[in-house]
Design an enzyme around this catalytic site. Structure first.
Site, PDB file in Angstrom:
ATOM      1  N   SER A 215       0.655  -1.288   0.022  1.00  0.00           N
ATOM      2  CA  SER A 215      -0.003   0.028  -0.053  1.00  0.00           C
ATOM      3  C   SER A 215       0.961   1.281  -0.126  1.00  0.00           C
ATOM      4  CB  SER A 215      -0.876   0.034   1.315  1.00  0.00           C
ATOM      5  OG  SER A 215      -0.134   0.392   2.498  1.00  0.00           O
TER       6      SER A 215
ATOM      7  N   LYS B  76       1.618   4.150   7.343  1.00  0.00           N
ATOM      8  CA  LYS B  76       0.806   4.697   6.408  1.00  0.00           C
ATOM      9  C   LYS B  76       1.288   6.528   6.477  1.00  0.00           C
ATOM     10  CE  LYS B  76      -2.140   1.968   4.655  1.00  0.00           C
ATOM     11  NZ  LYS B  76      -1.404   0.837   5.080  1.00  0.00           N
TER      12      LYS B  76
END
Length: 238
Positions: free
Chosen positions: A159, A197
């Site tokens: 991701s 993230k």
């Protein structure tokens, strides 16, 4: 291999199916595992489904089927009473109510390298179980480090690929409990699962943003996310 929470949920679902013929509700699962929200249950069920332990039956509410149990598990163990401290321990991690990592600080090996503790794996994708304890050390160039304490994590998932972070990379993290907007951080979600993230804050909301269009940005309240560290470096083996 399942995390302790995944195993607890699997055995709880199996136990309920054996006793009543229907799986428990999400609220019952949340209460049984002492989680703060049903989103944690959703993540655990997704992880169990991906690992082939359960199957969701289509077009039926609350329809879950247990396909297999963990190795050496034939019947669910009886649930023990809470410990005197009121804490439950995540396998390979630390007390649930803690939001700090247990690890030995980095230290100089020689003039060319610094030994940095590797604390297990971090998800660059769907969050995985909270960070493990110190497993081993890696030798890191001093120029890759900043001031303060550091630890390393092995990346699982894609991701953050557009930020140059690939599946299998090792990221170097400086320990901290806050970070500026736009920083790539290790975030502990609801005290249970850790992910890598980009941090975005707006008003009272905290967004964990992927660097891959295939993953959606996830929004949380400020009390649902605890920053564990900030990305300062990356090591890759070809």
């Amino acid at each position: 291999m399942l995390t302790q929470k995944q195993k607890e949920l699997l055995l709880f679902i199996h136990e309920r199916l054996q006793d009543e013929g229907v799986p428990p509700s999400f609220d019952e699962m949340k209460e049984a595992l002492d989680l703060k929200s049903k989103s944690g249950i959703h993540r655990l069920i997704t992880a169990l489904e991906e690992r082939g332990f359960i199957r969701r039956l289509p077009n039926r509410a609350r329809a879950l089927e247990v396909i297999k149990l963990p190795d050496n598990s034939t019947e669910p163990p009886k649930r023990s009473a809470p410990s005197p401290t009121g804490l439950s321990v995540i396998e390979g991690s630390r007390p649930k109510q803690s939001t700090t990592l247990n690890y030995a600080p980095s230290h100089n090996v020689d003039s060319r390298t610094v030994s940095v503790p590797v604390m297990g794996r971090i998800a660059a994708g769907v969050p995985i179980s909270a960070i493990q304890n110190h497993s081993h050390d890696i030798a890191c160039p001093p120029d890759l480090l900043t001031s303060g304490e550091h630890f390393a994590l092995e990346v699982k998932g894609d991701s953050m690929i557009e930020a140059g972070i690939h599946d299998g990379d090792t990221v170097i993290i400086r320990r901290c409990d806050s970070a500026e907007n736009g920083a790539i951080v290790v975030a502990l979600v609801e005290g249970e699962e850790a992910t890598l993230k980009r941090l975005r804050k707006k008003g009272g909301a905290v967004a964990l943003e992927a660097a891959n269009p295939n993953y959606e940005t996830r929004i949380f309240g400020p009390d649902q996310v605890a920053i564990q560290g900030r990305l300062v470096g990356l090591m890759r083996r070809y």
